[in-house]
Write an enzyme that holds these catalytic residues in place. Structure first.
Site, short mmCIF file in Angstrom:
data_model
loop_
_atom_site.label_atom_id
_atom_site.label_comp_id
_atom_site.label_asym_id
_atom_site.label_seq_id
_atom_site.Cartn_x
_atom_site.Cartn_y
_atom_site.Cartn_z
N HIS A 111 -3.73 7.22 1.65
CA HIS A 111 -4.08 5.91 1.11
C HIS A 111 -5.50 5.57 1.53
O HIS A 111 -5.85 5.70 2.70
CB HIS A 111 -3.09 4.86 1.62
CG HIS A 111 -3.53 3.46 1.40
ND1 HIS A 111 -4.05 3.01 0.21
CD2 HIS A 111 -3.56 2.39 2.24
CE1 HIS A 111 -4.36 1.73 0.31
NE2 HIS A 111 -4.08 1.33 1.54
N ASN A 137 -10.40 0.01 -2.14
CA ASN A 137 -8.98 0.01 -1.77
C ASN A 137 -8.18 -0.77 -2.81
O ASN A 137 -8.20 -1.99 -2.82
CB ASN A 137 -8.82 -0.61 -0.38
CG ASN A 137 -7.37 -0.71 0.07
OD1 ASN A 137 -6.45 -0.43 -0.68
ND2 ASN A 137 -7.17 -1.14 1.30
N CYS A 156 0.81 -1.23 0.00
CA CYS A 156 0.00 0.00 0.00
C CYS A 156 0.84 1.27 0.00
O CYS A 156 0.38 2.32 -0.44
CB CYS A 156 -0.94 0.01 1.20
SG CYS A 156 -2.14 -1.35 1.18
#
Length: 327
Positions: A254, A284, A114
Protein backbone atom coordinates in the site's frame (compact mmCIF):
# COMPACT_ATOMS: atom_id res chain seq x y z
CA UNK A 1 -14.25 -26.64 -5.70
CA UNK A 2 -11.35 -25.31 -7.74
CA UNK A 3 -7.89 -25.69 -6.27
CA UNK A 4 -6.90 -22.11 -6.93
CA UNK A 5 -7.56 -18.89 -8.81
CA UNK A 6 -5.36 -16.79 -11.06
CA UNK A 7 -5.03 -13.12 -11.99
CA UNK A 8 -6.41 -12.62 -15.49
CA UNK A 9 -6.51 -8.85 -16.05
CA UNK A 10 -5.45 -5.53 -14.53
CA UNK A 11 -6.85 -2.02 -14.80
CA UNK A 12 -6.42 1.44 -13.36
CA UNK A 13 -7.74 4.95 -13.79
CA UNK A 14 -6.94 8.37 -12.33
CA UNK A 15 -8.89 11.60 -12.86
CA UNK A 16 -7.50 14.39 -14.99
CA UNK A 17 -6.78 16.91 -12.25
CA UNK A 18 -3.05 16.61 -11.53
CA UNK A 19 -1.93 18.52 -8.43
CA UNK A 20 1.78 19.19 -7.91
CA UNK A 21 3.34 19.65 -4.47
CA UNK A 22 4.03 23.42 -4.77
CA UNK A 23 0.29 24.13 -4.93
CA UNK A 24 -0.27 22.43 -1.57
CA UNK A 25 2.98 23.64 0.01
CA UNK A 26 2.14 27.25 -0.87
CA UNK A 27 -1.34 26.94 0.61
CA UNK A 28 -0.09 25.39 3.87
CA UNK A 29 3.00 27.62 4.18
CA UNK A 30 5.44 24.72 3.82
CA UNK A 31 8.94 25.11 2.45
CA UNK A 32 9.56 23.80 -1.08
CA UNK A 33 10.29 20.09 -1.11
CA UNK A 34 8.77 19.45 2.34
CA UNK A 35 6.11 17.02 1.11
CA UNK A 36 8.39 14.87 -1.03
CA UNK A 37 11.03 14.59 1.70
CA UNK A 38 8.50 13.30 4.23
CA UNK A 39 6.17 11.24 2.06
CA UNK A 40 7.85 10.47 -1.27
CA UNK A 41 4.97 12.17 -3.10
CA UNK A 42 5.66 14.63 -5.95
CA UNK A 43 2.15 14.87 -7.38
CA UNK A 44 -1.30 13.32 -7.14
CA UNK A 45 -4.57 13.32 -9.07
CA UNK A 46 -7.73 14.92 -7.71
CA UNK A 47 -11.22 14.52 -9.11
CA UNK A 48 -12.90 17.29 -11.08
CA UNK A 49 -16.49 18.32 -10.40
CA UNK A 50 -17.68 15.91 -13.09
CA UNK A 51 -15.95 12.84 -11.62
CA UNK A 52 -17.81 10.30 -9.51
CA UNK A 53 -16.53 7.33 -7.52
CA UNK A 54 -18.57 4.94 -9.62
CA UNK A 55 -17.15 6.56 -12.76
CA UNK A 56 -13.53 6.02 -11.69
CA UNK A 57 -14.31 2.44 -10.65
CA UNK A 58 -16.04 1.71 -13.96
CA UNK A 59 -13.03 2.94 -15.97
CA UNK A 60 -10.60 0.74 -14.04
CA UNK A 61 -12.94 -2.24 -14.16
CA UNK A 62 -13.43 -1.91 -17.90
CA UNK A 63 -9.67 -1.96 -18.47
CA UNK A 64 -9.24 -5.05 -16.29
CA UNK A 65 -12.07 -6.89 -18.06
CA UNK A 66 -10.62 -6.04 -21.47
CA UNK A 67 -7.24 -7.35 -20.37
CA UNK A 68 -8.75 -10.56 -18.98
CA UNK A 69 -10.33 -11.35 -22.35
CA UNK A 70 -13.32 -13.19 -20.92
CA UNK A 71 -17.05 -12.93 -21.53
CA UNK A 72 -18.53 -10.37 -19.13
CA UNK A 73 -21.51 -12.65 -18.59
CA UNK A 74 -19.13 -15.07 -16.87
CA UNK A 75 -18.32 -12.69 -14.00
CA UNK A 76 -20.03 -13.98 -10.89
CA UNK A 77 -19.05 -11.35 -8.32
CA UNK A 78 -17.97 -7.71 -8.18
CA UNK A 79 -16.45 -6.41 -4.96
CA UNK A 80 -15.84 -2.66 -4.69
CA UNK A 81 -13.43 -1.63 -1.93
CA UNK A 82 -14.05 2.04 -1.14
CA UNK A 83 -14.23 4.51 1.73
CA UNK A 84 -15.89 7.18 -0.44
CA UNK A 85 -18.97 5.66 -2.12
CA UNK A 86 -21.21 7.84 -4.24
CA UNK A 87 -23.84 7.70 -1.48
CA UNK A 88 -24.19 6.26 2.01
CA UNK A 89 -27.10 4.28 0.55
CA UNK A 90 -27.36 2.48 -1.85
CA UNK A 91 -23.96 0.82 -2.33
CA UNK A 92 -22.06 1.88 -5.44
CA UNK A 93 -21.06 -1.59 -6.65
CA UNK A 94 -24.40 -2.48 -8.32
CA UNK A 95 -24.23 0.75 -10.35
CA UNK A 96 -20.66 -0.06 -11.42
CA UNK A 97 -21.73 -3.57 -12.43
CA UNK A 98 -24.57 -2.11 -14.49
CA UNK A 99 -22.29 0.35 -16.25
CA UNK A 100 -19.83 -2.44 -17.04
CA UNK A 101 -22.58 -4.51 -18.64
CA UNK A 102 -22.30 -7.29 -16.06
CA UNK A 103 -25.46 -9.40 -15.88
CA UNK A 104 -26.34 -11.95 -13.21
CA UNK A 105 -23.42 -10.64 -11.15
CA UNK A 106 -23.44 -10.14 -7.39
CA UNK A 107 -22.11 -6.72 -6.45
CA UNK A 108 -21.41 -5.16 -3.07
CA UNK A 109 -19.23 -2.49 -1.46
CA UNK A 110 -16.55 -3.37 1.08
CA UNK A 111 -15.35 -0.72 3.53
CA UNK A 112 -11.88 -1.70 4.67
CA UNK A 113 -10.03 1.62 4.35
CA UNK A 114 -6.45 1.20 3.14
CA UNK A 115 -6.55 -2.59 3.59
CA UNK A 116 -9.81 -2.90 1.65
CA UNK A 117 -8.30 -4.38 -1.50
CA UNK A 118 -6.44 -7.08 0.48
CA UNK A 119 -9.69 -8.23 2.08
CA UNK A 120 -11.70 -7.93 -1.14
CA UNK A 121 -9.21 -10.01 -3.15
CA UNK A 122 -9.13 -12.64 -0.42
CA UNK A 123 -12.94 -12.87 -0.35
CA UNK A 124 -13.19 -12.92 -4.15
CA UNK A 125 -10.61 -15.71 -4.26
CA UNK A 126 -12.82 -17.80 -1.98
CA UNK A 127 -15.89 -17.15 -4.14
CA UNK A 128 -14.05 -18.02 -7.35
CA UNK A 129 -12.61 -21.23 -5.93
CA UNK A 130 -15.97 -22.33 -4.53
CA UNK A 131 -18.21 -21.46 -7.48
CA UNK A 132 -15.78 -21.71 -10.39
CA UNK A 133 -16.74 -18.25 -11.66
CA UNK A 134 -14.46 -15.26 -12.34
CA UNK A 135 -14.62 -12.26 -10.01
CA UNK A 136 -13.89 -8.58 -10.54
CA UNK A 137 -12.26 -6.72 -7.64
CA UNK A 138 -12.14 -2.93 -7.84
CA UNK A 139 -10.77 -0.46 -5.29
CA UNK A 140 -11.53 3.22 -5.79
CA UNK A 141 -11.56 6.41 -3.75
CA UNK A 142 -12.15 10.13 -4.13
CA UNK A 143 -10.32 11.26 -1.01
CA UNK A 144 -9.78 14.83 -2.20
CA UNK A 145 -13.38 15.50 -1.15
CA UNK A 146 -12.64 14.18 2.34
CA UNK A 147 -9.38 16.03 3.00
CA UNK A 148 -9.31 18.76 5.60
CA UNK A 149 -7.30 21.35 3.63
CA UNK A 150 -6.13 22.98 6.87
CA UNK A 151 -4.73 19.78 8.38
CA UNK A 152 -1.20 19.18 7.15
CA UNK A 153 -1.06 15.47 8.06
CA UNK A 154 -3.88 14.49 5.70
CA UNK A 155 -3.83 17.33 3.14
CA UNK A 156 -0.41 16.36 1.76
CA UNK A 157 -1.08 12.63 1.42
CA UNK A 158 -4.38 11.71 -0.10
CA UNK A 159 -5.36 11.28 -3.73
CA UNK A 160 -8.05 9.94 -6.04
CA UNK A 161 -7.73 6.83 -8.21
CA UNK A 162 -9.09 3.38 -8.99
CA UNK A 163 -7.50 0.01 -9.64
CA UNK A 164 -8.97 -3.36 -10.58
CA UNK A 165 -8.14 -7.01 -11.12
CA UNK A 166 -10.06 -9.92 -12.63
CA UNK A 167 -9.46 -13.37 -11.16
CA UNK A 168 -10.61 -16.69 -12.59
CA UNK A 169 -10.68 -20.32 -11.45
CA UNK A 170 -7.53 -22.36 -11.88
CA UNK A 171 -6.36 -25.91 -11.12
CA UNK A 172 -2.69 -24.92 -10.72
CA UNK A 173 -2.09 -24.71 -6.99
CA UNK A 174 1.07 -22.66 -7.55
CA UNK A 175 -1.08 -19.74 -8.74
CA UNK A 176 -3.45 -17.38 -6.96
CA UNK A 177 -3.33 -16.71 -3.23
CA UNK A 178 -0.66 -18.95 -1.71
CA UNK A 179 -0.61 -17.41 1.76
CA UNK A 180 -2.71 -14.85 3.63
CA UNK A 181 -2.69 -13.02 6.94
CA UNK A 182 -5.05 -10.34 8.27
CA UNK A 183 -5.06 -8.38 11.51
CA UNK A 184 -6.78 -5.53 13.34
CA UNK A 185 -6.20 -3.34 16.39
CA UNK A 186 -9.36 -1.57 17.50
CA UNK A 187 -7.50 0.02 20.43
CA UNK A 188 -6.15 2.45 17.80
CA UNK A 189 -9.60 3.02 16.29
CA UNK A 190 -9.45 6.82 16.38
CA UNK A 191 -6.01 7.40 14.83
CA UNK A 192 -7.43 7.98 11.34
CA UNK A 193 -11.07 8.94 11.03
CA UNK A 194 -13.87 11.01 9.56
CA UNK A 195 -15.93 11.62 12.73
CA UNK A 196 -19.28 12.62 11.18
CA UNK A 197 -21.45 10.88 8.61
CA UNK A 198 -22.18 7.61 10.39
CA UNK A 199 -24.98 6.86 12.82
CA UNK A 200 -23.01 8.28 15.79
CA UNK A 201 -22.74 11.79 14.33
CA UNK A 202 -25.19 12.11 11.43
CA UNK A 203 -25.06 14.90 8.86
CA UNK A 204 -27.82 16.98 10.42
CA UNK A 205 -26.14 20.37 10.17
CA UNK A 206 -24.22 22.42 12.69
CA UNK A 207 -21.04 20.43 12.13
CA UNK A 208 -17.64 22.06 11.83
CA UNK A 209 -15.27 21.18 8.97
CA UNK A 210 -13.11 18.97 11.15
CA UNK A 211 -16.01 16.61 11.88
CA UNK A 212 -16.81 16.00 8.22
CA UNK A 213 -13.27 15.59 6.86
CA UNK A 214 -10.33 13.23 7.29
CA UNK A 215 -8.23 13.68 10.39
CA UNK A 216 -5.04 11.94 11.54
CA UNK A 217 -4.68 12.42 15.27
CA UNK A 218 -1.11 11.10 15.68
CA UNK A 219 0.95 10.71 12.52
CA UNK A 220 3.94 9.18 14.30
CA UNK A 221 1.86 6.44 15.88
CA UNK A 222 0.15 5.74 12.55
CA UNK A 223 3.60 5.36 10.97
CA UNK A 224 4.85 2.98 13.68
CA UNK A 225 1.70 0.86 13.78
CA UNK A 226 1.46 0.62 9.98
CA UNK A 227 5.07 -0.58 9.71
CA UNK A 228 4.52 -3.06 12.55
CA UNK A 229 1.27 -4.49 11.15
CA UNK A 230 2.43 -4.69 7.52
CA UNK A 231 5.66 -6.39 8.58
CA UNK A 232 3.96 -8.93 10.86
CA UNK A 233 1.20 -9.77 8.36
CA UNK A 234 3.76 -10.16 5.57
CA UNK A 235 5.85 -12.52 7.69
CA UNK A 236 2.77 -14.59 8.53
CA UNK A 237 1.58 -14.71 4.90
CA UNK A 238 5.04 -15.82 3.77
CA UNK A 239 5.07 -18.52 6.44
CA UNK A 240 1.62 -19.72 5.33
CA UNK A 241 2.94 -19.94 1.75
CA UNK A 242 6.08 -21.72 3.02
CA UNK A 243 8.21 -19.06 1.38
CA UNK A 244 11.02 -16.71 2.31
CA UNK A 245 11.28 -12.98 1.47
CA UNK A 246 13.96 -13.75 -1.12
CA UNK A 247 11.40 -15.88 -2.99
CA UNK A 248 9.34 -12.75 -3.72
CA UNK A 249 9.82 -11.28 -7.18
CA UNK A 250 7.85 -8.07 -6.56
CA UNK A 251 6.61 -6.51 -3.33
CA UNK A 252 3.50 -4.39 -3.96
CA UNK A 253 2.74 -2.49 -0.74
CA UNK A 254 0.00 0.00 0.00
CA UNK A 255 1.40 3.37 -1.06
CA UNK A 256 0.70 5.15 2.22
CA UNK A 257 4.05 6.88 2.58
CA UNK A 258 7.36 5.96 0.98
CA UNK A 259 9.07 5.86 4.37
CA UNK A 260 6.51 3.29 5.60
CA UNK A 261 6.91 0.77 2.79
CA UNK A 262 10.67 1.28 2.66
CA UNK A 263 10.81 0.41 6.37
CA UNK A 264 8.65 -2.68 5.82
CA UNK A 265 10.91 -3.77 2.97
CA UNK A 266 13.97 -3.42 5.19
CA UNK A 267 12.28 -5.34 8.01
CA UNK A 268 11.49 -8.18 5.64
CA UNK A 269 14.85 -8.15 3.88
CA UNK A 270 13.31 -7.43 0.47
CA UNK A 271 15.61 -5.64 -1.97
CA UNK A 272 14.62 -2.07 -2.76
CA UNK A 273 14.51 -2.78 -6.49
CA UNK A 274 11.84 -5.43 -5.87
CA UNK A 275 9.45 -2.89 -4.31
CA UNK A 276 6.81 -1.51 -6.70
CA UNK A 277 6.55 2.24 -6.04
CA UNK A 278 3.88 4.48 -7.54
CA UNK A 279 3.42 6.99 -4.72
CA UNK A 280 5.63 9.68 -6.30
CA UNK A 281 3.22 10.30 -9.17
CA UNK A 282 -0.11 9.07 -7.77
CA UNK A 283 -0.06 9.76 -4.02
CA UNK A 284 -2.09 7.78 -1.51
CA UNK A 285 -5.54 6.71 -2.76
CA UNK A 286 -6.08 4.30 0.15
CA UNK A 287 -7.38 0.88 -0.98
CA UNK A 288 -6.85 1.76 -4.64
CA UNK A 289 -3.04 1.98 -4.41
CA UNK A 290 -2.30 -1.76 -4.59
CA UNK A 291 -4.42 -2.62 -7.66
CA UNK A 292 -3.30 0.65 -9.29
CA UNK A 293 0.31 -0.36 -8.67
CA UNK A 294 -0.32 -3.89 -9.97
CA UNK A 295 -1.75 -2.51 -13.21
CA UNK A 296 1.05 0.03 -13.69
CA UNK A 297 3.72 -2.58 -12.90
CA UNK A 298 2.19 -5.00 -15.41
CA UNK A 299 2.21 -2.27 -18.05
CA UNK A 300 5.86 -1.42 -17.41
CA UNK A 301 7.06 -5.03 -17.16
CA UNK A 302 4.36 -7.68 -17.72
CA UNK A 303 4.06 -10.28 -14.99
CA UNK A 304 5.61 -13.60 -15.98
CA UNK A 305 4.13 -17.02 -15.18
CA UNK A 306 5.73 -18.27 -12.00
CA UNK A 307 6.35 -14.83 -10.47
CA UNK A 308 5.55 -14.51 -6.78
CA UNK A 309 4.10 -11.27 -5.44
CA UNK A 310 3.71 -10.00 -1.89
CA UNK A 311 0.88 -7.51 -1.24
CA UNK A 312 0.57 -5.74 2.12
CA UNK A 313 -1.46 -2.89 3.60
CA UNK A 314 -2.50 -1.30 6.88
CA UNK A 315 -4.74 1.64 7.61
CA UNK A 316 -7.67 3.10 9.52
CA UNK A 317 -9.33 0.89 12.05
CA UNK A 318 -6.57 -0.18 12.49
CA UNK A 319 -6.89 -2.94 9.93
CA UNK A 320 -4.32 -4.64 7.77
CA UNK A 321 -3.25 -7.74 5.94
CA UNK A 322 -0.89 -9.35 3.45
CA UNK A 323 -1.19 -11.84 0.61
CA UNK A 324 1.37 -13.92 -1.25
CA UNK A 325 0.14 -14.35 -4.82
CA UNK A 326 1.45 -16.60 -7.58
CA UNK A 327 1.12 -15.43 -11.16
Amino acid sequence: MNRSSRLLGFGHHAPAGKVENPEIENRLGLEPGWIERRTGIRSRFWATEEDTLSGLATQAGDMALAGAGIDRDDIGLLLLATSTPDHLLPPSAPLVAHRLGLRRTGAVDLTGACAGFIYALMFADGFTRLHGKPSLVIAANILSRRINPAERASAVLFADAAGAVVIGPCEDDDRGILGASVDSDGSRYGLIQIPAGGSNIPFYGGLDLGQTRMTITDGREVFAKAVEMMTACSQDALAAAQMQPQDIDRFVPHQANARIFDAVGRNLGIADQAIVKTIADYGNSSAATIPLSLSLANQAEPFRPGEKLLLAAAGAGLSGGALVVGI
